[in-house]
Design an enzyme around this catalytic site. Structure first.
Site, short mmCIF file in Angstrom:
data_model
loop_
_atom_site.label_atom_id
_atom_site.label_comp_id
_atom_site.label_asym_id
_atom_site.label_seq_id
_atom_site.Cartn_x
_atom_site.Cartn_y
_atom_site.Cartn_z
N SER A 181 0.76 -1.14 -0.04
CA SER A 181 -0.13 -0.09 0.08
C SER A 181 0.74 1.13 0.02
O SER A 181 2.10 1.40 0.38
CB SER A 181 -0.92 -0.11 1.23
OG SER A 181 -1.60 1.21 1.36
N TYR B 238 -3.61 -0.59 10.26
CA TYR B 238 -3.38 -1.01 8.87
C TYR B 238 -2.05 -0.41 8.52
O TYR B 238 -1.46 -1.04 7.71
CB TYR B 238 -4.51 -0.20 8.33
CG TYR B 238 -4.63 -0.66 6.80
CD1 TYR B 238 -4.64 -2.03 6.09
CD2 TYR B 238 -4.19 0.42 5.72
CE1 TYR B 238 -4.60 -2.25 4.95
CE2 TYR B 238 -4.15 -0.01 4.30
CZ TYR B 238 -4.43 -1.47 3.97
OH TYR B 238 -4.38 -1.50 2.52
#
Ligand code: NJP
Length: 236
Positions: free
Chosen positions: A139, A152
């Site tokens: 990500s 996250y």
């Protein structure tokens, strides 16, 4: 079997599904993993109907035994594994004091331990032949943080560190390690259905699949360490 044997985790929807469809179209025999047996069964059927080759194996990527059994089945059937796309992942977004220990374990088990388990299971088979390609779908928040993203982002920083270290361990053995760092992508990840108006300006899942395809199609002497992509609407 001339086709590349490629395992994709989290293939039932979103990015993993798009990667599976694109690679199958490009001639890979795709092994599609996810927990939802019905959805990956339908994907296998869709790929076969379109003239490609796919095998669906239901597998929880955070469960060591299930991952080992899936990889053993691939080795039994095909004798080798050429590429692996570590894509399965989830997000939980809360301020740190609102997070439950169970949230922490779930996200870390799927995003970080899942990448480790699948990589650990395939590595002996790649080492034995001195080649292979391991990809991670991490990500852009593997490299930046934001409020509400402590869990996250911690998982994606960890995934980034895992693959960066792995690259240093296996490059000399002929095994490539590459990582894709997407920004916002129109999938089911954000709690909306793929295609919802709210996500209209996001990257498309196939944009990520195209990056994966580019990485996997480089000649043997070329290693793409990483690709980061954002939609034009997202400032990084
Ligand atoms: O998400 P979604 P994406 N074992 O929800 C599977 C990263 N990313 O495609 O098991 C095995 O549409 C699940 O299947 P099922 C993100 O962190 C995204 O967007 O049947 N599989 C489904 O196929 C993730 O690493 C964005 O429920 C498990 C898939 O994972 C990757 O992209 C931005 C599983 C999730 O599909 C793909 O996410 C970014 C398990 N235990 C990074 N748990 C974005 N979308 O904006 C889940 O920077 N799955």
């Amino acid at each position: 079997m001339d086709k590349k044997i490629t395992i994709i985790s989290g293939a039932s929807r979103g990015i993993g599904r798009a990667v599976s469809l694109r690679l199958a179209h490009e001639g890979h025999f795709v092994i599609v993993l996810a927990r939802n047996a019905e959805e990956i069964g339908e994907l296998e059927h869709e790929i076969d109907e379109a003239g490609g080759k796919a095998l669906a194996i239901a597998c929880d990527i955070s469960d060591e035994k299930q991952v080992e059994e899936a990889v053993n089945q691939v080795i039994r059937d095909f004798k080798r594994i050429d590429c692996v796309v570590n894509n399965a992942g989830i997000g939980v977004f809360k301020h740190a004091d609102q997070l439950e220990a169970d949230d922490w374990d779930r996200v870390m088990d799927i995003n970080v331990k899942g990448s480790f388990l699948l990589t650990k299971a395939v590595l002996p088979h790649m080492k034995a032949v001195g080649k292979g390609h391991i990809l991670g779908i991490a990500s852009d928040v593997s490299k930046r943080t934001f409020a509400g993203g402590s869990l996250y982002t911690a998982s994606k920083y960890a995934q980034h560190a895992f693959f960066e270290s792995l690259r240093r361990e296996v490059r000399s053995l002929g095994i490539k390690v590459s990582v894709v760092y997407p920004g916002l992508v129109d999938t089911y990840f954000h709690g909306e259905a793929q295609g919802e108006v709210k996500q209209a300006e996001y990257l498309h899942a196939d944009d990520i699949a195209q990056a994966v395809s580019y990485i996997l199609n480089t000649p043997p002497h070329v290693l793409v360490d990483e690709i980061m992509l954002h939609p034009m609407c997202q400032e990084w």
